[in-house]
Scaffold this active site. Structure first.
Site, PDB file in Angstrom:
ATOM      1  N   GLU A 111      67.543  30.380  76.515  1.00 26.17           N
ATOM      2  CA  GLU A 111      66.881  31.532  77.136  1.00 26.17           C
ATOM      3  C   GLU A 111      66.302  31.174  78.504  1.00 26.17           C
ATOM      4  O   GLU A 111      66.287  32.011  79.409  1.00 26.17           O
ATOM      5  CB  GLU A 111      65.795  32.094  76.215  1.00 26.17           C
ATOM      6  CG  GLU A 111      66.322  32.637  74.900  1.00 26.17           C
ATOM      7  CD  GLU A 111      67.454  33.634  75.033  1.00 26.17           C
ATOM      8  OE1 GLU A 111      67.495  34.388  76.025  1.00 26.17           O
ATOM      9  OE2 GLU A 111      68.328  33.668  74.145  1.00 26.17           O
ATOM     10  N   HIS A 114      69.007  31.602  81.094  1.00 29.69           N
ATOM     11  CA  HIS A 114      69.140  33.008  81.504  1.00 29.69           C
ATOM     12  C   HIS A 114      68.021  33.393  82.482  1.00 29.69           C
ATOM     13  O   HIS A 114      68.270  33.978  83.531  1.00 29.69           O
ATOM     14  CB  HIS A 114      69.040  33.945  80.295  1.00 29.69           C
ATOM     15  CG  HIS A 114      70.192  33.907  79.360  1.00 29.69           C
ATOM     16  ND1 HIS A 114      71.498  34.073  79.759  1.00 29.69           N
ATOM     17  CD2 HIS A 114      70.234  33.748  78.011  1.00 29.69           C
ATOM     18  CE1 HIS A 114      72.291  34.009  78.708  1.00 29.69           C
ATOM     19  NE2 HIS A 114      71.547  33.807  77.643  1.00 29.69           N
TER      20      HIS A 114
END
Length: 198
Positions: A111, A114
């Site tokens: 994550e 991202h």
């Protein structure tokens, strides 16, 4: 196609998903039945919910009221709306899913990949929230918040989205020297964008 030939069903009525003003108006209608705290900004909630239908917006108001009741709040707060939005848009938290330290670290790195790429992209939407709390089928998620409704996306915007979708997988490879199947949904979304725009 046979039903839509001339002389059969000549008139077609297209019902679009509500735009920003429409979403705000729909939220105001449904919010009349709940007691709102002073910090609630329905225009902000409308900005956070692009692509949602009127029924989904009603569901967010209802879920916010339920969440507020569970938290023993006298009024529905902005935090209640955010929890409701996350549940409606991204799925229910899976608190029963216990991740060990290794899985949490892999999810956090994925994550983070991202989020870093989204934050650095010039054309993409800004990062709104990053979580490693499992929701729906995902073990974590990185959410962006569009600054406005868009009817068209430029090639540069789409490329930024594609790069950010692959960034989780790349981050895993950089940090661990290996990858997991965690990028399956990212690759599926990227492939769908490529096919729509090819």
């Amino acid at each position: 196609p046979a039903l839509l030939r001339p002389g059969r069903f000549d008139r077609q009525v297209i019902l679009d998903i509500p735009d920003l003003k429409g979403r705000e108006a729909i939220l105001k209608v449904h919010a009349k039945k709940v007691k709102l705290a002073a910090d609630v900004d329905l225009s902000s909630v409308a900005k956070q919910t692009p692509g949602l239908s009127g029924a989904e917006l009603e569901n967010i108001v209802n879920e916010a009221a339920i969440w507020a009741a569970r938290q023993n709040h006298e009024e529905v707060t902005m935090a209640d709306f955010e929890a409701a939005r996350d549940k409606v848009c991204f799925g229910r938290e899976r608190k029963s899913l216990a991740l060990d330290e290794k899985d949490r670290k892999i999810t956090a790195v994925h994550e983070s990949g991202h989020a870093i790429v989204m934050a650095l992209s010039e054309k993409g939407d800004p990062v709104h929230k990053v979580t490693i709390i499992p929701r729906g089928q995902a073990l974590g998620a990185t959410f962006s918040m569009p600054e406005k409704d868009r009817m068209h996306r430029s090639k540069a915007e789409l490329e930024d989205i594609l790069v950010s979708l692959y960034a989780g997988r790349v981050a895993e490879e950089i940090v661990f020297g290996d990858i997991t199947a965690g990028a399956r949904n990212d690759i599926k979304r990227a492939t769908a964008i490529e096919r729509r725009t090819a």
